[in-house]
Design a protein around this motif. Structure first.
Motif, mmCIF file in Angstrom:
data_model
loop_
_atom_site.group_PDB
_atom_site.id
_atom_site.type_symbol
_atom_site.label_atom_id
_atom_site.label_comp_id
_atom_site.label_asym_id
_atom_site.label_seq_id
_atom_site.Cartn_x
_atom_site.Cartn_y
_atom_site.Cartn_z
ATOM 1 N N TRP A 11 -10.121 -5.292 -2.977
ATOM 2 C CA TRP A 11 -9.552 -3.843 -3.188
ATOM 3 C C TRP A 11 -7.856 -4.340 -3.206
ATOM 4 C CZ3 TRP A 11 -5.307 -3.653 0.225
ATOM 5 C CH2 TRP A 11 -5.310 -4.404 1.397
ATOM 6 N N TYR A 12 -7.398 -3.494 -4.132
ATOM 7 C CA TYR A 12 -5.732 -3.604 -4.574
ATOM 8 C C TYR A 12 -5.232 -2.105 -4.323
ATOM 9 C CZ TYR A 12 -7.950 -7.590 -6.956
ATOM 10 O OH TYR A 12 -8.706 -8.575 -7.549
ATOM 11 N N ASP A 13 -4.167 -2.145 -3.654
ATOM 12 C CA ASP A 13 -3.447 -0.769 -3.528
ATOM 13 C C ASP A 13 -2.350 -0.750 -4.730
ATOM 14 O OD1 ASP A 13 -4.674 -0.253 -1.437
ATOM 15 O OD2 ASP A 13 -3.103 -1.041 0.160
ATOM 16 N N LEU A 14 -2.489 0.295 -5.339
ATOM 17 C CA LEU A 14 -1.747 0.386 -6.567
ATOM 18 C C LEU A 14 -0.972 1.548 -6.475
ATOM 19 C CD1 LEU A 14 -4.249 -0.275 -9.648
ATOM 20 C CD2 LEU A 14 -2.797 -1.796 -8.312
ATOM 21 N N ALA A 15 0.328 1.378 -6.853
ATOM 22 C CA ALA A 15 1.353 2.703 -6.985
ATOM 23 C C ALA A 15 1.180 3.325 -8.343
ATOM 24 C CB ALA A 15 2.658 2.313 -6.542
ATOM 25 N N ASP A 16 0.889 4.470 -8.400
ATOM 26 C CA ASP A 16 0.941 5.321 -9.537
ATOM 27 C C ASP A 16 2.156 5.031 -10.113
ATOM 28 O OD1 ASP A 16 1.414 7.633 -11.252
ATOM 29 O OD2 ASP A 16 -0.404 8.511 -10.549
ATOM 30 N N ARG A 17 2.340 4.646 -11.588
ATOM 31 C CA ARG A 17 3.468 4.444 -12.214
ATOM 32 C C ARG A 17 4.327 5.606 -12.607
ATOM 33 N NH1 ARG A 17 1.897 0.921 -17.117
ATOM 34 N NH2 ARG A 17 0.114 2.297 -17.329
ATOM 35 N N GLU A 18 3.803 6.832 -12.285
ATOM 36 C CA GLU A 18 4.682 8.207 -12.449
ATOM 37 C C GLU A 18 5.049 8.705 -11.119
ATOM 38 O OE1 GLU A 18 3.304 10.870 -15.451
ATOM 39 O OE2 GLU A 18 3.167 9.331 -17.033
ATOM 40 N N SER A 19 3.900 9.002 -10.242
ATOM 41 C CA SER A 19 4.159 9.653 -9.150
ATOM 42 C C SER A 19 4.515 8.713 -7.914
ATOM 43 C CB SER A 19 2.758 10.581 -8.606
ATOM 44 O OG SER A 19 1.941 9.472 -8.366
ATOM 45 N N ALA A 65 2.461 7.425 -5.934
ATOM 46 C CA ALA A 65 1.480 7.844 -4.853
ATOM 47 C C ALA A 65 0.446 6.503 -4.844
ATOM 48 C CB ALA A 65 0.233 8.929 -5.331
ATOM 49 N N VAL A 66 0.095 6.025 -3.695
ATOM 50 C CA VAL A 66 -0.551 4.846 -3.761
ATOM 51 C C VAL A 66 -2.096 5.218 -3.430
ATOM 52 C CG1 VAL A 66 -0.966 2.652 -2.228
ATOM 53 C CG2 VAL A 66 1.118 3.561 -2.559
ATOM 54 N N ARG A 67 -3.093 4.398 -4.120
ATOM 55 C CA ARG A 67 -4.331 4.608 -4.015
ATOM 56 C C ARG A 67 -5.126 3.196 -4.100
ATOM 57 N NH1 ARG A 67 -2.683 8.161 -8.316
ATOM 58 N NH2 ARG A 67 -2.941 10.321 -7.762
ATOM 59 N N ARG A 68 -6.010 3.108 -3.428
ATOM 60 C CA ARG A 68 -6.810 1.897 -3.207
ATOM 61 C C ARG A 68 -8.067 1.885 -4.201
ATOM 62 N NH1 ARG A 68 -7.623 -0.452 2.578
ATOM 63 N NH2 ARG A 68 -5.383 -0.884 2.096
ATOM 64 N N ILE A 69 -8.052 0.560 -4.984
ATOM 65 C CA ILE A 69 -8.684 0.367 -5.998
ATOM 66 C C ILE A 69 -9.728 -0.725 -5.571
ATOM 67 C CG2 ILE A 69 -9.415 -0.399 -8.545
ATOM 68 C CD1 ILE A 69 -7.806 2.342 -7.757
ATOM 69 N N PHE A 70 -10.988 -0.607 -5.700
ATOM 70 C CA PHE A 70 -12.030 -1.519 -5.134
ATOM 71 C C PHE A 70 -12.771 -1.918 -6.579
ATOM 72 C CE2 PHE A 70 -11.908 1.387 -1.755
ATOM 73 C CZ PHE A 70 -11.872 0.712 -0.631
ATOM 74 N N LEU A 71 -12.872 -3.238 -6.695
ATOM 75 C CA LEU A 71 -13.333 -3.947 -7.886
ATOM 76 C C LEU A 71 -14.371 -5.045 -7.405
ATOM 77 C CD1 LEU A 71 -13.272 -4.342 -10.997
ATOM 78 C CD2 LEU A 71 -11.187 -6.025 -10.526
ATOM 79 N N TRP A 72 -15.559 -4.848 -8.174
ATOM 80 C CA TRP A 72 -16.493 -5.907 -8.026
ATOM 81 C C TRP A 72 -17.221 -6.324 -9.460
ATOM 82 C CZ3 TRP A 72 -21.706 -6.088 -9.370
ATOM 83 C CH2 TRP A 72 -22.438 -7.101 -8.816
ATOM 84 N N GLY A 73 -17.382 -7.405 -9.817
ATOM 85 C CA GLY A 73 -17.817 -7.845 -10.887
ATOM 86 C C GLY A 73 -19.067 -8.806 -10.555
ATOM 87 N N PRO A 74 -20.122 -8.968 -11.593
ATOM 88 C CA PRO A 74 -21.228 -9.493 -11.372
ATOM 89 C C PRO A 74 -21.146 -11.064 -10.944
ATOM 90 C CG PRO A 74 -21.080 -8.400 -13.497
ATOM 91 C CD PRO A 74 -19.752 -8.329 -12.940
ATOM 92 N N PRO A 75 -21.987 -11.494 -10.274
ATOM 93 C CA PRO A 75 -21.966 -12.721 -9.601
ATOM 94 C C PRO A 75 -22.263 -14.054 -10.754
ATOM 95 C CG PRO A 75 -24.301 -12.076 -9.226
ATOM 96 C CD PRO A 75 -23.142 -10.801 -9.623
ATOM 97 N N GLU A 76 -21.790 -15.145 -10.290
ATOM 98 C CA GLU A 76 -22.072 -16.303 -11.392
ATOM 99 C C GLU A 76 -23.413 -16.350 -11.706
ATOM 100 O OE1 GLU A 76 -20.509 -19.971 -9.985
ATOM 101 O OE2 GLU A 76 -18.533 -19.375 -9.533
#
Length: 292
Positions: free
Chosen positions: A18-26, A28-39
């Protein structure tokens, strides 16, 4: 485009981060969950991995990961391939942040409502434009820098308010996603303003698949466990107003008439507005990552 750097990051489930990203305009901080395929899934296809974006990220990411892992490892039996999962939520351990999601997933112009809690802030809707820009610009740019994805094969899933947001964004930018999944969409919210967007909708040359759905107990009848409840009459009255199943069916029928759009509807037996969520997430996985 300037590199987007998270304010904070951490480990989630089964290899997700997960990554907390700040909206570049407002801001506002939102949490981005990212999952990619396993090896074990091997290298990404030449065109990149297909990807599914989901609203209400805190509530859906674990279900989506498990649905993907259980099916993509057996493609001949499930017709489901590997792909990337991206869920947009908030910096909280709760499944939802109802105050934030009301603003983010409520399309403009929006309205003001009483606070959710005593001494809380007034609830506002109408921030869907901000959320759409954050998703299409900030989040997509961030994800593309982390993993190779296919820009031509990307889906958007939303449930309830998220389904309303997905349909509204479809009407604003039909080429933004190749797959649109709206589960139990709040089509009749705020005097059914979404239908005004439908009446003006121009799909242009967009080629997309749209899947709408709802639970069996979101129609005219109460769930069995609700029939003897003290508020049964009030619930039936609200059902007649929201028309979740009928409105979704009508929307699917209307969208199917546009050249280039394939739209369908499905009712999930035995499910209510909240219990339908894991079923709908699983169906989104099956539709977006279908091999045939």
């Amino acid at each position: 485009m300037t590199e987007i750097k998270p304010l904070d990051e951490g480990e989630a489930w089964a290899g997700a981060k997960w990554y907390d990203l700040a909206d570049r305009e407002s801001g506002a901080v939102r949490r981005i969950f990212l999952w990619g395929p396993p090896e074990a899934a091997g290298q990404a296809p030449a065109e990149g991995w297909p990807v599914l974006y989901m609203t209400d990220g805190n509530a859906v990411i674990a279900t989506a990961i498990d649905a993907m892992r259980a099916q993509a490892c057996y493609p001949s039996g499930t017709n489901t391939g590997w792909g990337v999962l991206v869920a947009i939520g908030y910096p909280t351990d709760d499944a939802y942040d109802p105050f934030r999601r009301s603003w983010d997933l409520g399309p403009p112009p929006g309205q003001n409502y009483p606070p959710f809690w005593d001494d809380g802030e007034e609830v506002r809707t109408g921030g869907g434009g901000e959320m759409a820009r954050f998703l299409l610009e900030d989040v997509r740019s961030f994800v593309a820098a982390k993993v190779r994805v296919n820009p031509e094969h990307q889906g958007l899933f939303g449930h309830s308010f998220g389904g309303l947001f997905a349909l509204w964004l479809l009407f604003q930018n039909p080429k933004a996603f190749s797959h649109w999944i709206a589960a139990s969409p709040a089509i009749t919210w705020e005097e059914s303003f979404l239908l005004d967007h439908l009446s003006r909708f121009d799909a242009g040359a967009a080629q997309a698949y749209v899947h709408l759905s709802a639970g069996e107990w979101e129609g005219d009848h109460l769930a069995p466990f609700q029939t003897q409840a003290p508020d049964a009459a009030e619930r039936l009255k609200e059902k007649a107003k929201t028309r979740t199943i009928a409105a979704a069916q009508e929307m699917a029928a209307a969208l199917s008439k546009y050249p280039g759009l394939t739209a369908d509807y499905e009712t999930y037996g035995g499910e209510n507005h909240m219990s339908v969520l894991p079923v709908a997430v699983n169906r989104a996985i099956q539709r977006v990552f279908a091999l045939n």
